[in-house]
Motif scaffolding. Structure first.
Motif, short mmCIF file in Angstrom:
data_model
loop_
_atom_site.label_atom_id
_atom_site.label_comp_id
_atom_site.label_asym_id
_atom_site.label_seq_id
_atom_site.Cartn_x
_atom_site.Cartn_y
_atom_site.Cartn_z
N VAL B 155 0.87 -1.18 0.00
CA VAL B 155 0.00 0.00 0.00
C VAL B 155 0.90 1.23 0.00
CG1 VAL B 155 -1.78 1.26 1.25
CG2 VAL B 155 -1.77 -1.24 1.28
N THR B 156 0.84 2.00 -1.05
CA THR B 156 1.77 3.12 -1.17
C THR B 156 1.05 4.46 -1.25
OG1 THR B 156 1.82 2.78 -3.55
CG2 THR B 156 3.56 1.75 -2.25
N THR B 157 -0.27 4.41 -1.19
CA THR B 157 -1.03 5.66 -1.08
C THR B 157 -2.06 5.46 0.02
OG1 THR B 157 -2.59 4.89 -2.73
CG2 THR B 157 -0.78 6.30 -3.51
N GLN B 158 -2.59 6.56 0.51
CA GLN B 158 -3.62 6.43 1.54
C GLN B 158 -4.84 5.72 0.98
OE1 GLN B 158 -4.45 9.70 4.48
NE2 GLN B 158 -3.56 10.90 2.85
N LEU B 159 -5.38 4.78 1.72
CA LEU B 159 -6.63 4.15 1.33
C LEU B 159 -7.74 4.88 2.08
CD1 LEU B 159 -5.51 0.42 1.60
CD2 LEU B 159 -5.86 1.73 -0.49
N ILE B 160 -8.53 5.63 1.34
CA ILE B 160 -9.51 6.49 2.00
C ILE B 160 -10.91 5.94 1.77
CG2 ILE B 160 -10.49 8.81 2.06
CD1 ILE B 160 -7.64 9.78 1.31
N TYR B 161 -11.57 5.71 2.84
CA TYR B 161 -12.94 5.18 2.77
C TYR B 161 -13.91 6.34 2.62
CZ TYR B 161 -17.20 2.80 4.36
OH TYR B 161 -18.47 2.29 4.46
N GLY B 165 -20.27 2.46 2.02
CA GLY B 165 -20.60 1.07 2.33
C GLY B 165 -19.84 0.08 1.46
N ASN B 166 -19.13 0.56 0.47
CA ASN B 166 -18.40 -0.33 -0.42
C ASN B 166 -16.92 -0.32 -0.05
OD1 ASN B 166 -17.43 -1.85 -2.47
ND2 ASN B 166 -17.74 -0.31 -4.08
N VAL B 167 -16.47 -1.42 0.46
CA VAL B 167 -15.08 -1.44 0.93
C VAL B 167 -14.16 -2.13 -0.08
CG1 VAL B 167 -15.72 -1.37 3.34
CG2 VAL B 167 -15.45 -3.58 2.24
N THR B 168 -14.71 -2.66 -1.16
CA THR B 168 -13.84 -3.41 -2.09
C THR B 168 -12.70 -2.56 -2.67
OG1 THR B 168 -15.60 -3.15 -3.71
CG2 THR B 168 -15.36 -5.30 -2.70
N PRO B 169 -12.91 -1.28 -2.94
CA PRO B 169 -11.76 -0.52 -3.47
C PRO B 169 -10.59 -0.45 -2.48
CG PRO B 169 -13.79 0.72 -3.74
CD PRO B 169 -14.12 -0.45 -2.89
N LEU B 170 -10.88 -0.73 -1.23
CA LEU B 170 -9.84 -0.64 -0.23
C LEU B 170 -9.08 -1.95 -0.06
CD1 LEU B 170 -11.97 1.23 2.46
CD2 LEU B 170 -10.43 2.25 0.80
N GLN B 171 -9.56 -2.99 -0.74
CA GLN B 171 -8.95 -4.30 -0.52
C GLN B 171 -7.79 -4.49 -1.49
OE1 GLN B 171 -12.36 -6.82 -1.00
NE2 GLN B 171 -13.14 -6.36 1.06
N VAL B 172 -6.63 -4.68 -0.93
CA VAL B 172 -5.44 -4.87 -1.73
C VAL B 172 -4.92 -6.28 -1.48
CG1 VAL B 172 -3.11 -4.01 -2.23
CG2 VAL B 172 -4.89 -2.43 -1.45
N ALA B 173 -4.61 -6.99 -2.56
CA ALA B 173 -4.13 -8.36 -2.41
C ALA B 173 -2.67 -8.36 -1.98
CB ALA B 173 -4.30 -9.12 -3.72
N PRO B 616 -10.76 -10.22 2.16
CA PRO B 616 -10.75 -11.59 1.63
C PRO B 616 -9.67 -11.82 0.57
CG PRO B 616 -12.73 -10.39 0.97
CD PRO B 616 -12.02 -9.52 1.93
N LEU B 617 -9.08 -10.74 0.07
CA LEU B 617 -8.03 -10.94 -0.92
C LEU B 617 -6.72 -11.42 -0.29
CD1 LEU B 617 -8.47 -7.80 -3.23
CD2 LEU B 617 -9.48 -10.06 -3.43
N VAL B 618 -6.63 -11.32 1.01
CA VAL B 618 -5.41 -11.75 1.68
C VAL B 618 -5.45 -13.26 1.84
CG1 VAL B 618 -4.07 -11.65 3.81
CG2 VAL B 618 -5.07 -9.57 2.87
N VAL B 619 -4.56 -13.95 1.14
CA VAL B 619 -4.57 -15.42 1.22
C VAL B 619 -3.83 -15.88 2.47
CG1 VAL B 619 -4.74 -15.68 -1.27
CG2 VAL B 619 -2.48 -15.64 -0.18
#
Lengths: 1078, 624
Positions: B155-161, B165-173, B616-619
């Motif tokens: 994660v190299t930029t701020q993840l801003i919510y 209600g949609n958190v998928t853009p914040l999910q990084v694998a 959930p993208l984190v294996v």
């Protein structure tokens, strides 16, 4: 029903013990114009008599009270007419009445009226029963007073004389067992300590002293004799105090002068204190034998031969012969030291003296009081002292304008010997179990030389001010309330109050260095141990200055229009605090100079905390004939904790009452003659609680968070804050209460019963549906999501009266059950076990989980046959006597999945409390007996109370005595001897007996305690009047004399919260005192 | 009426008194310690404060200022303090060493973005330097995450919510493990020119950046090589865990190149006390001024109340300056024997004659330690040595000769006890047990026969709670870079260079020049163990070499997994030549009963349900 009575006149004396209990029937209270006497409210007249009959007879007789003494001034009226007479000084009367069908009505203020049909008997002997006054009693409620009859909230009250019955140091302690719904626990009873008081187990209540919201410390340290009454608002009636009142309110009124000439009262007591109970450590023999057994037991577990065990002090091998010498303890060098006796002194004093003068003329009332309290600790050089001053003055400038003031002054001193490290009261208790009974406190028992014991930090020989230094924790406070009140003719009054409280706390600690010595028996010298003793000097001053300011403007309106009573109250109130705290610490260069120098300073702390709150309050009450009562109130409350645009919230409440006993159908029935008072009450209200941290609405950066040294220079850190919290708002506390008050036989038997629930909605929690990945690096802020409720019931019953032989008695009992129930829902679970174990959804709160002990292994064979892995290591660490755990899920191994609910709340107030208050009076003697009890509370034994030789010390004697062991500690084939506790293994905190929280070690605490017994004697008045005294009372008194508790077997007081038992237990106080009035 | 007027005035005044105390907004209060954006981003002093906070928050595993009890969890020390702590640990938990600290990464990303948008008065040079330093810290963070978990979400930029209600853009694998190491390398290369801070050992400069790169690349390289060579092949299909063996050499090369870059810097091995190699080694780590070896340290400063309790908790018992504390960590015999003799022979202490029938009798307590690698002295207080100019009395007891049974009886007493007096009427009134023990089971005294010297402050009073210590925590020093270079060169087949690097380090320790003429990895492994003991390398080294599960295999018959102690005794054998000499008992520690047990799943810390539930993208990690 809100009444603006001339309360100072009516507030006279309150004669009840168990507050919301005692009232009865018969009389209502007129709430009409001030000054009018309370008329007898026998409302049902039968208009029947025909006065035309001319024949008259003369009736005469005597009216007496229940003791047979003549009552002067009793009205004697021929029923249905205005014809009548009054009794003379001896209670005699004479009246002419028609000779047939005449009924005489005898009435007198303070007595129940009586009707007597005139017969032919010439002389009537009338005995009037004293009327139950409890309904007239004035009850202090939020921003005013009400008569007991018209109270619709759940309000308990206790008056001065009952409060001082237990010689308590802190006001909270005096409340224990006095009022239904009020629970208490004194988890640590060191000198000067208060008691954790909760109303219906809802949390710490709000204290309001003479109308001003105050901290618990202020209440605790009021002069107990200066308190006139304490009211407890338990339900929605507390809502009028707004956001800090969610846990209920305790209202305190201090004394005022009463009309009349100056009254001087001097009172005091002197008592001696001992602990209720505290465990004794093992003696030297038990200790040494334990060491040997421990090795024997380890050898068996590790399947090897036992090694010789050396005495850690002398190095000598503990052979059977050696052990025998320790058992006898007669040879030099085999003495057993009892560190309980070394640390604690028996029979230490606690004493108190108070003097006050009060009185009032038409225009001025005054109450001036000063007191001094001194409580020594059972630990030498430690004590608590307090001085109190109270001055309450009120002047009537015009018939309608009054101004007044209350001035409170206090100084508290807590002095301790400055034990390095932790809390000065902790180490002495630790010493009892940390010192070995085989080592001497003084080298060669010579009190000039502190022995360098295995852990000199807990050698009680050092706990002397002259050796270790001192800590002084002093509080001084001055508080000034000023008020003015103007009463308009049409029923409106305006009152303005200002209050300013200045509290300082100075802490002054100076801990010295001292040396430790060893005795060299050969050279007969006392050798200084290099680096021994304490070489860590410590000097610290802390200063706190707390300012609390309150301003209030209050409007009251009262009007009685025929049968309709109306009252209204409006208040604007605001208060703020300014709390400044500083610490300066130095490393002092010697033990003599207390002045601090900058050159020695190494620490500075500075803190400023401000708070501000404001509220608009409104209340309207209406009653019809004092039969139907209804009251609505609301508060518009603001707090500095929230953003400017969402600072205020509105919180309403309503209470209502129905006095069924005022209904004619009941009054006139046979039932009505028995059931003289019956009131149904109900209330519902909402209060806000501002449970959020300051400035959470701001984003920004925290200055002073972390630091780094960059290139040799210190740089203070700056840390980004989390997301600003903008939507978290008030917790809404919804309180529901349904109650009934009743009185039988004119109040002789009175009772009250309430069912209640306080539901908290909007407790902070995270949204379970929106989970941010941890990788965003911040938490979603908390929202108003969770909820819980505290619910329960309480009730009380009193029976009081006078027997024909002049024995006055009052027996009261009350009980409370209050418990939290979690309703909250903002949780996510990883699996069903997680849900079962950790859910806060729809279950009782404060459930303690742990393993279920199903017995102890009785033999090695039983261990070998045991199919369940009890210790997680194939049972190879198990010995006979070890605890067998229940394999609840049947998987053959004991692990966390076998934990089940095994306990109630730990450390908090008990869920069930009850009390019995008895008062007997005969002639000049009074006997008061108060019993308190509690249940549904859990105590977990840990550390010193659990693990043998905890922390390289010793253990309570029962752990090393009543244990499983082999008959011969030197013979590994000798038979096992059963005991209560597992076989001894030192350093075994990780062993399966000890590292599992199980119900072998967890006890449900239940206790009954004789809280107070007091025998008092009032010197006969005729004697006193000769020397100019109006009253002299002397008494003997015992507090906490006997306790029956489920913790008695481990000598732990049931109120102690510390799980290792290292807390200052409550005291047993034997006490004698006096009170002289002239 | 007049009087009435007066009363009204009075009551009016009261009301007014309340009203006039109204401020603008009664409920508006100013927080005493919160800084707002407008103040922060244009004030270089406050921005340095931001850096101070970030540097302070860099994750560590075991240091002298935090979590130091864990030193006793590996094979360097055991726990001799109160409680049993690591001595009772049956296994290392699946979450051990975890630290999913994206809070600091978020704060760094926030700073990188805000300094661009909100710093109006800073010059672009100032901004560039701050940004370079922020990126250095971020690279440091990703290395710390990578060595714990393998590949993590980069994660190299701020993840801003945005609260929709949609958190998928914040999910990084999770990235691949290689990608994390490559990110660290490329970031450090990119910023090394703009870091500035030349000459600083506390704020990042180009050499600190290269030192970090050197270590990170060595980790990547050895994981690539030994994950395959060990046959473990711990990996995930997506490459989140596991580095292809084919990449080993390029990582070794990068490590070596970075090391060479550091070696061009102004550093040299500390040699300020050449006449006393042992003290010299102690000073090499603790001395703060004129110490050319230190590359990067976390510093402390007593004068500013920025200090720690390490000396208080770990000073030798007999010379402690407080009535509490001391002795929590005792180095164990396993480590002590890892130090070779200066003649190049193995470090095993000689306590018994060749036949194993009798003790070797030494004239002095420090007899067995003569001619040892001087780093032993600099690291460990062993019997017969001093600290702060005071003897550290280490004598467990006496061995009393029993002629009848032809054997010794062991007698142990309390601390600083005398063999004589009432307890031992036949004693010789000489020392029985030393003031510093050792004792087998007592807490707050060594249970192993040794104390720690490394990091313990030698200043007066530093072991008291009143004064405490400000020894610094060395993150990088030149000796490590030399050992890194040696290892990388060895793996790349440049053995001559590898020998040059490692022999420089050994020479400083008292070995003769060119003391090693052949080299293998095992040799270097031991060299790192003794040089870098307690510097938070042992665990990570054993992991990257993939030998942790063998060294600490949980087997109580494995001498590496079990803690050994050394108890010295004075011989009481009147009339014999042995009388008054010293003998030594080696034994398994009585207080450390559990063999260390590192299992395969410990190579990569489990991610944990909480993290995976939230993204959930984190294996999962292997074995999870």
């Amino acid at each position: 029903m809100k009444s603006k009575l001339p309360d100072r006149k009516l507030r006279r004396s309150f004669q009840h013990s168990l507050v919301p209990l005692a009232w009865c029937a018969s009389v209502g209270v007129a709430l009409g114009a001030p000054g009018s006497p309370a008329p007898v409210a026998n409302a049902s007249f039968s208009v029947s008599t025909n006065p035309a009959e001319p024949t008259e007879i003369t009736v005469q007789g005597t009216v007496t009270d229940s003791k047979g003494e003549g009552l002067p001034g009793v009205n004697v009226i021929l029923k249905g007419t205005s014809k009548g007479s009054t009794t003379d000084a001896q209670g005699r009367f004479r009246l002419k009445v028609p000779d047939q069908g005449a009924v005489l009505v005898f009435s007198f203020v303070g007595f129940t009226s009586q009707e007597v049909a005139v017969t032919n008997s010439e002389s009537l002997a009338i005995k009037l029963e004293a009327q139950d006054k409890s309904l007239e009693e004035v009850v202090v409620v939020g921003y005013g007073t009400q008569s007991r009859a018209t109270v619709t909230g759940a309000v308990g009250q206790i008056a001065s004389q009952d409060l001082v019955r237990t010689p308590a140091v802190a006001a909270t302690t005096a409340l224990v067992g006095r009022i239904p719904g009020v629970t208490g626990r004194q988890g640590d009873a060191r000198p000067g300590a208060g008691t954790s008081i909760q109303i219906r187990n809802m949390g710490t209540p709000l204290y309001v002293i003479d109308g001003i919201q105050s901290e618990e410390g202020q209440f605790n340290n009021l002069g107990l004799n200066d308190i006139e009454t304490i009211s407890v608002l338990k339900d929605a009636s507390a809502a009028i105090y707004g956001m800090r009142a969610a846990n209920g309110v305790i209202l305190v009124t201090t004394k005022r002068g009463k009309l009349g000439k100056p009254v001087v009262n001097v009172n005091g007591y002197y008592g001696i204190q001992n602990f209720t109970q505290y465990p004794h450590p093992a003696n030297a023999y038990q200790h040494q034998r334990g060491l040997v057994e421990s090795e024997q037991n380890y050898a068996q577990i590790e399947r090897r031969a036992a090694r010789p065990v050396s005495d850690p002090v002398s190095g000598k091998v503990l052979t059977a012969d050696e052990l025998e010498k320790w058992r006898q303890g007669t040879e030099p060098g085999y003495k057993s030291y009892d560190y309980y006796d070394m640390v604690f002194r028996p029979n230490v004093p606690q004493y108190y003296l108070n003097g006050n003068i009060s009185g009032a003329s038409d225009n001025l009332s005054y109450y001036l009081s000063g007191s001094y309290l001194d409580q020594k600790a059972l630990i030498e050089d430690n004590f608590f002292k307090r001085y109190n001053l109270q001055a309450n003055l009120e002047a009537k400038l015009t018939p309608r304008l009054r101004i007044g003031t209350q001035i409170y002054g206090r100084a508290e001193f807590r002095h301790t010997a400055g034990v390095p490290g932790l809390d000065d009261y902790f180490n002495p208790f630790l010493s009892v179990f940390s010192m070995w009974p085989t080592e001497a406190p003084y080298a060669n028992d010579n009190p000039l030389y502190v022995n360098q014991t295995h852990n000199i930090n807990v050698n009680p020989a050092t706990y002397k001010e002259s050796i270790t230094g001192y800590n002084d924790d002093d509080w001084r406070a001055g508080k000034l309330n000023i008020y003015g009140q103007y009463d308009f003719a049409f029923g409106l009054s305006v009152k303005a109050t200002g209050s300013y409280n200045y509290t300082t706390n100075t802490f002054n600690g100076f801990e010295y260095t001292y040396n430790g010595y060893r005795y060299n028996p050969t050279a007969q010298t006392y050798d200084l141990v290099a680096g021994g003793g304490n070489q860590n000097p410590w000097r610290e001053q802390r200063r706190r200055a707390l300012i609390e300011r309150t301003g209030q403007i209050q409007l009251n309106y009262n009007k009685q229009l025929g049968d309709h009573g109306l009252s209204a109250t409006a208040v604007y109130e605001r208060y703020d605090t300014d709390n400044r705290y500083n610490i300066v610490h130095t490393v002092p260069p010697n033990n003599t100079i207390p002045i601090q120098y900058f050159a020695n300073q190494d620490y500075l702390f500075d803190e400023v905390v401000e708070t501000a709150r404001a509220g608009y309050v409104g209340r309207v009450a209406y009653n019809y004939k004092q039969k139907y009562l209804i009251e609505g109130l609301g508060r518009y409350d603001g707090s500095y904790l929230y953003r400017a645009d969402s600072r205020f919230g509105f919180f309403p409440a309503v209470t209502a009452g129905y006095r069924v006993s005022e209904e004619n159908f009941l009054k006139n029935s046979g039932v009505g003659r028995v059931l003289t008072e019956l009131k149904l009450r109900g209330s519902y209200g909402v209060t806000g609680a501002d449970a959020i941290n300051p400035y959470e609405y701001l984003q920004g950066y925290n200055f002073g968070s972390g630091a780094s040294i960059f290139n040799g220079s210190y740089v203070i850190g700056v840390r980004p804050r989390g997301l600003p919290i903008t939507t978290l708002s008030w917790v809404r506390n919804k309180t529901t209460n349904v109650g009934v008050d009743f009185g039988l036989f004119g109040g002789k038997l009175a009772g009250t019963f309430d069912i209640f629930r306080r539901r908290r909605e909007g407790l902070a929690g995270l949204d379970p549906n929106t989970v941010l990945p941890r990788e965003v690096g911040y938490d979603l802020y908390r929202e108003n999501r969770n909820s819980d409720e505290t619910k329960g019931l309480e009730g009380g019953l009193t029976y009081s009266g006078v027997t024909s032989k002049g024995l006055t008695f009052s027996v009261g009992a009350h009980a409370t059950l209050a418990r939290r129930f979690d309703l909250g829902y903002s949780q996510t679970f990883s699996n069903s076990w997680d849900r079962y174990r950790n859910s806060y959804y729809s279950r009782w709160g404060d459930v303690g989980w742990g393993y279920q002990a199903v017995g102890q292994f009785q033999s090695e064979q039983q261990i070998a046959d045991h199919k369940i892995d009890n210790d997680g290591q194939g049972n190879r660490t198990q010995l006979p006597g070890d605890i067998i755990y229940k394999d609840v899920n049947g998987d053959g191994v004991i692990n966390y999945l076998d934990e089940r609910p095994i306990g109630y709340i730990q450390g908090g107030n008990p869920l069930v409390t009850y009390a019995l208050n008895t008062s007997l009076g005969y002639k000049n003697f009074t006997l008061n007996v108060d019993i308190v009890g509690a249940g549904m509370q859990t105590y977990q034994r840990e550390y010193e109370l659990l693990i043998p030789f905890q922390n390289n010390g010793t253990s309570p004697n029962y752990i090393l005595e009543d244990r499983w062991h082999r008959a011969d500690p030197y013979n590994p084939d000798s038979p096992w001897v059963p005991g209560k506790y597992p076989a001894i293994r030192r350093d075994a905190g990780g062993q399966a007996n000890y590292n599992r929280r199980s119900d072998f070690w967890i006890k449900t605490v239940r206790y009954i305690r004789l809280r107070n017994v007091e025998l008092a004697y009032n010197l006969p008045k005729p004697w006193l009047s000769k020397v100019g005294f109006s009253g002299v009372r002397v008494y003997v008194n015992a507090t906490n004399l006997v306790t029956f508790s489920t913790l008695n077997d481990i000598n732990i007081d049931p109120e102690i919260t510390s799980t290792n038992g290292l807390g200052y237990p409550p005291q047993r106080l034997i006490n004698t005192g006096f009170s002289v009035t002239f | 009426m007049k009087f009435h007027f007066k009363t009204l005035t009075l009551s009016g005044a009261l009301l007014l008194g309340l009203a006039t105390s109204c401020q603008k907004d009664f409920l508006e209060r100013t927080p005493p310690s919160i800084i707002l954006d407008a103040q922060l981003w244009n004030d270089t002093g406050l921005l340095t404060g931001l850096l101070a906070n970030y540097y302070d928050r860099l994750p560590t595993h075991t240091t002298i200022y935090s979590n130091w009890a864990e030193y006793a969890a590996y094979d360097e020390a055991m726990w001799s303090g109160n409680g049993n702590g690591p001595n009772d640990r049956f296994t290392y938990g699946s979450g051990s060493w975890g630290n999913w600290d994206y809070g600091l990464i978020r704060d760094i990303n926030l700073a990188l973005e805000n300094i661009d948008t909100q710093s109006t008065s800073l010059t672009s040079a100032q901004k560039d330097q701050f940004k370079a330093e922020f990126r250095f810290l971020r690279a440091c963070m990703y290395f710390e995450l990578g060595k714990r978990y393998g590949g993590v979400p980069l994660v190299t930029t701020q993840l801003i919510y945005n609260f929709d209600g949609n958190v998928t853009p914040l999910q990084v694998a999770r990235s691949k493990e290689t990608e994390v190491y490559d990110f660290v390398a490329s970031e450090l290369d990119a910023i090394k020119g703009t870091l500035g801070n030349s000459g600083s050992v506390t704020r990042a400069n180009r050499y600190i950046a290269m030192a970090l790169k050197c270590r990170a690349m060595l980790y990547a390289a050895s994981i690539a090589k030994y994950n395959a060579q060990s046959g473990l092949n711990i990996s995930t299909t997506g490459g989140e865990v596991g580095i292809p063996a084919s990449l080993a050499n390029s990582y070794y090369q990068k490590s070596l190149d970075a090391a060479k870059e550091v070696l061009t810097g102004p550093y040299s091995l500390y040699n300020g006390n050449p006449s006393n190699k042992g003290e010299n080694f102690y000073e090499a780590i603790t001395r703060k001024n004129a110490n050319p070896e230190i590359i990067w340290a976390k510093d402390f400063l007593t004068a500013k109340d920025y200090r720690h309790y390490f000396a208080y908790d770990n000073i030798a018992r007999g010379i402690r300056e407080d009535n509490l504390g001391s002795s929590a960590l005792s180095p164990i015999l396993n480590l002590v024997e890892a130090y070779e003799y200066l003649d190049g022979t193995a470090g095993t202490l000689k306590t018994q004659n060749a036949a194993g029938t009798d003790y070797i009798y030494y004239d002095n307590l420090n007899g067995p330690f003569a001619n040892k690698d001087a780093r032993l002295y600099g690291t460990v207080i062993y019997p017969g040595t001093t600290f702060k100019g005071q003897d550290v009395q280490l004598q467990a007891g006496v061995k009393l000769w029993n002629a009848a049974s032809n054997s010794y009886q062991t007698i142990e007493g309390g601390l600083a006890s005398v063999y004589g007096g009432a307890a031992f009427p036949n004693g010789d009134n000489k020392l029985l047990t030393g003031s510093s023990g050792p004792q087998a089971n007592q807490p707050e005294v060594s249970n192993s026969g040794f104390y720690l010297r490394k990091f313990i402050d030698s200043g007066a009073g530093t072991s008291s709670r009143g004064i405490r210590s400000d020894t610094w925590w060395v993150r990088f020093r030149l000796a490590e870079i030399l050992l890194n270079a040696s290892e990388a060169a060895l793996e790349l087949g440049q053995t001559a260079d590898a020998l040059t690097y490692v022999n420089r380090v050994r020479e400083r320790a008292g070995f003769p020049a060119n003391s090693l003429t052949t080299l293998n990895l095992a040799r270097l492994q031991n060299e790192r163990r003794v040089e870098l003991a307690f510097e938070d390398h042992r665990l990570w080294d054993l992991k990257r070499w993939r030998i942790a599960h063998q060294v600490w295999n949980g087997n109580s018959s494995n001498p590496d997994a079990v803690a050994y102690v050394l108890f010295p005794y004075r011989v009481v054998r009147p009339g014999s030549a042995m009388d008054g000499k010293y003998v030594f008992d080696k034994r398994v520690s009585p207080r450390y009963r559990t063999p260390r047990n590192f299992q395969l799943f410990n190579y990569y810390t489990f991610i944990g349900n909480d993290i995976r539930n939230r993204n959930p993208l984190v294996v999962r990690n292997p074995f999870e």
